[in-house]
Design a protein around this motif. Sequence first.
Motif, PDB file in Angstrom:
ATOM      1  N   PRO A 195       0.821  -1.215   0.000  1.00  0.00           N
ATOM      2  CA  PRO A 195       0.000   0.000   0.000  1.00  0.00           C
ATOM      3  C   PRO A 195       0.856   1.267   0.000  1.00  0.00           C
ATOM      4  CG  PRO A 195       0.164  -0.852   2.222  1.00  0.00           C
ATOM      5  CD  PRO A 195       0.902  -1.825   1.338  1.00  0.00           C
ATOM      6  N   ASP A 196       0.198   2.379  -0.301  1.00  0.00           N
ATOM      7  CA  ASP A 196       0.828   3.710  -0.190  1.00  0.00           C
ATOM      8  C   ASP A 196       2.135   3.788  -0.963  1.00  0.00           C
ATOM      9  OD1 ASP A 196      -1.252   4.403   1.599  1.00  0.00           O
ATOM     10  OD2 ASP A 196      -0.128   3.516   3.255  1.00  0.00           O
ATOM     11  N   ARG A 197       2.120   3.277  -2.173  1.00  0.00           N
ATOM     12  CA  ARG A 197       3.339   3.340  -2.986  1.00  0.00           C
ATOM     13  C   ARG A 197       3.650   4.788  -3.367  1.00  0.00           C
ATOM     14  NH1 ARG A 197       2.143  -1.229  -7.577  1.00  0.00           N
ATOM     15  NH2 ARG A 197       1.054  -2.741  -6.231  1.00  0.00           N
ATOM     16  N   ARG A 198       4.932   5.082  -3.409  1.00  0.00           N
ATOM     17  CA  ARG A 198       5.365   6.439  -3.785  1.00  0.00           C
ATOM     18  C   ARG A 198       6.669   6.352  -4.554  1.00  0.00           C
ATOM     19  NH1 ARG A 198       8.260  10.883  -1.008  1.00  0.00           N
ATOM     20  NH2 ARG A 198       8.753   9.395   0.638  1.00  0.00           N
ATOM     21  N   LEU A 199       6.754   7.089  -5.641  1.00  0.00           N
ATOM     22  CA  LEU A 199       7.968   7.132  -6.455  1.00  0.00           C
ATOM     23  C   LEU A 199       8.704   8.441  -6.202  1.00  0.00           C
ATOM     24  CD1 LEU A 199       9.872   6.234  -8.776  1.00  0.00           C
ATOM     25  CD2 LEU A 199       8.216   7.247 -10.362  1.00  0.00           C
ATOM     26  N   ARG A 200       9.978   8.323  -5.885  1.00  0.00           N
ATOM     27  CA  ARG A 200      10.830   9.499  -5.746  1.00  0.00           C
ATOM     28  C   ARG A 200      11.859   9.508  -6.882  1.00  0.00           C
ATOM     29  NH1 ARG A 200      13.483   9.086  -0.122  1.00  0.00           N
ATOM     30  NH2 ARG A 200      12.831   6.898  -0.127  1.00  0.00           N
ATOM     31  N   LEU A 201      11.918  10.606  -7.609  1.00  0.00           N
ATOM     32  CA  LEU A 201      12.929  10.803  -8.643  1.00  0.00           C
ATOM     33  C   LEU A 201      13.942  11.808  -8.125  1.00  0.00           C
ATOM     34  CD1 LEU A 201      10.749  11.072 -11.879  1.00  0.00           C
ATOM     35  CD2 LEU A 201      12.029   9.080 -11.055  1.00  0.00           C
ATOM     36  N   LEU A 202      15.188  11.382  -8.047  1.00  0.00           N
ATOM     37  CA  LEU A 202      16.253  12.236  -7.540  1.00  0.00           C
ATOM     38  C   LEU A 202      17.219  12.559  -8.672  1.00  0.00           C
ATOM     39  CD1 LEU A 202      15.621   9.752  -5.304  1.00  0.00           C
ATOM     40  CD2 LEU A 202      17.034  11.251  -3.892  1.00  0.00           C
ATOM     41  N   ALA A 203      17.606  13.832  -8.762  1.00  0.00           N
ATOM     42  CA  ALA A 203      18.487  14.248  -9.853  1.00  0.00           C
ATOM     43  C   ALA A 203      19.406  15.366  -9.377  1.00  0.00           C
ATOM     44  CB  ALA A 203      17.676  14.717 -11.055  1.00  0.00           C
ATOM     45  N   ALA A 243       6.975   1.728  -0.117  1.00  0.00           N
ATOM     46  CA  ALA A 243       5.669   1.129   0.151  1.00  0.00           C
ATOM     47  C   ALA A 243       5.448   1.124   1.652  1.00  0.00           C
ATOM     48  CB  ALA A 243       5.587  -0.288  -0.410  1.00  0.00           C
ATOM     49  N   GLY A 244       4.191   1.151   2.041  1.00  0.00           N
ATOM     50  CA  GLY A 244       3.857   1.200   3.456  1.00  0.00           C
ATOM     51  C   GLY A 244       3.676  -0.186   4.043  1.00  0.00           C
TER      52      GLY A 244
END
Length: 304
Positions: free
Chosen positions: A206-214, A253-254
């Motif tokens: 649950p609560d998936r989140r994508l972080r893009l770092l640059a 993910a949670g």
Amino acid sequence: MNGTDHVSIDETLRHALAQGMAATELWSLLLSVLEQRAAQRTPSMVRQQWKTDRFVQPCAVNQRMLNELDSHLLAAAAEFEALELSPVAPLASCSTVALTSQNRIVSTARGTEVVSDPTNVLALECARRLREAPDAVIKLTTSHRCVRAQAVPKRPGFSAHFRMFCLASAAHERKDHGFVTEALAEHIRTHLSALDRLEKHGYHFPDRRLRLLATPERRHLAERMSKEIVELPVTLETLEHPYYDGLRFMIDAGTPDGNAVPLIDGGAFDWLRKLTDNKRMVYVASGMGSQLAAMLFRRVARIA
């Protein structure tokens, strides 16, 4: 003999072993020493090490569960060629191209090291293939048990050895950084597809989140990718870790207790340029802590 003399002798011996002796002679010497050490050990000493040594303890996850998990992950990566890697790799496979210390890796007495990160080994295979076919696009995947020598976080799911599911893509870069952005997007979508597949077989992410770092120089590429990936919420962050070549992604993910776990990590790396001496070579790799997924995200215990 005083303490200073001991230090001098130790330094001289260390220098002789590290630099003053041919590699084949050193491996032969170390193997002879280990053979004599082994001859001095008793069954009770071996039994005691089995009980206390964190490197030799069996995995806490049922093997049938891990095999089933691997089958789903590899099925989700159908566009990638699956390789079964050797348990060992050439000595310094990681430390010669990545920002890591050899002290964090289990080295052997035969000029090899126990695989600590399959993405470094896949980079070696990509370099070999691209030397033979420079215009090829290489896409590889593997699921591998890794061993790392650094301190282990005192949290559930972490151990000295663990299972990791990896993807790797390599090719010559195209116009407007077309290959690196396309490969990163494919890795992200493949991992998300793997999570979706696992959710049909007893898992919950649950609560998936994508972080893009640059880095500032590559932020425009992250912004371009963020507009193309609509499968889950995306946040843009500044990349400060020099381990990556300007671009990184993380998928969280949670867990049932409400904590966010960074389950998947990937990015662009300069390793292939170092391995091939070709500045146009691009390497993208990513990994999922599959053993961590089995321990923290499985909600139906079907495997006995």
